[in-house]
Scaffold this motif. Structure first.
Motif, short mmCIF file in Angstrom:
data_model
loop_
_atom_site.label_atom_id
_atom_site.label_comp_id
_atom_site.label_asym_id
_atom_site.label_seq_id
_atom_site.Cartn_x
_atom_site.Cartn_y
_atom_site.Cartn_z
N ASP A 140 0.86 -1.18 0.00
CA ASP A 140 0.00 0.00 0.00
C ASP A 140 0.90 1.23 0.00
N LEU A 141 1.13 1.76 -1.20
CA LEU A 141 2.06 2.89 -1.31
C LEU A 141 1.43 4.18 -0.80
N ASN A 154 11.26 -2.81 3.20
CA ASN A 154 10.52 -3.70 2.29
C ASN A 154 9.08 -3.94 2.72
N PHE A 155 8.43 -2.89 3.23
CA PHE A 155 7.03 -2.99 3.62
C PHE A 155 6.82 -4.14 4.60
N GLY A 156 7.82 -4.35 5.48
CA GLY A 156 7.75 -5.47 6.41
C GLY A 156 6.78 -5.19 7.54
N ILE A 164 7.20 -7.51 1.71
CA ILE A 164 6.76 -7.58 0.32
C ILE A 164 7.89 -7.03 -0.54
N VAL A 165 8.44 -7.89 -1.38
CA VAL A 165 9.58 -7.47 -2.20
C VAL A 165 9.26 -7.75 -3.66
N GLY A 168 9.23 -9.04 -11.75
CA GLY A 168 8.74 -7.73 -11.33
C GLY A 168 7.50 -7.82 -10.46
N ASP A 169 7.02 -9.05 -10.24
CA ASP A 169 5.85 -9.23 -9.38
C ASP A 169 6.23 -9.00 -7.92
N TRP A 170 5.26 -8.59 -7.13
CA TRP A 170 5.47 -8.46 -5.69
C TRP A 170 5.31 -9.85 -5.06
#
Length: 107
Positions: free
Chosen positions: A19-20, A70-72, A87-88, A94-96
């Motif tokens: 969620d950017l 990494n959005f951990g 989420i890397v 290029g997929d998350w």
């Protein structure tokens, strides 16, 4: 009546993405490897991990807090480690993708 929900459901392949748009939490300013897990604190039925960033005092995080670049998100706190789900971006596709990381307690 949420116009976004139906579109998201249809696009199953890349359902996983960070969620950017959400505000960053303080411990996301640091790379995970720069943080030290220094202790555990329990208060009012919640368990907090005590994290020591390189440039400031000890910070408290609980399950559900975000940590690292990494959005951990913290999924579990024990007296020996903190477990995070990051989420890397996959280098090839290029997929998350989800990745489990942990921080061991520094004696």
């Amino acid at each position: 009546s949420d116009p976004f929900r139906s579109r998201k459901a249809a696009n199953k392949s890349s359902a996983l993405q960070p969620d950017l748009g959400r505000p960053k939490e303080p411990m996301e300013a640091y790379p995970l490897e720069s943080l030290k897990y220094v202790g555990l604190l329990s208060k009012s039925k919640l368990t907090y991990a005590l994290l020591k960033p390189p440039d400031t005092g000890v910070q408290q995080v609980k399950v559900g807090n975000f940590v690292g670049h990494n959005f951990g998100v913290v999924t579990k706190i024990t007296d020996s480690e903190i477990v995070l789900k990051e989420i890397v971006q996959d280098d090839l596709s290029g997929d998350w993708v989800e990745r489990v990381s942990n921080l061991a307690l520094q004696e």
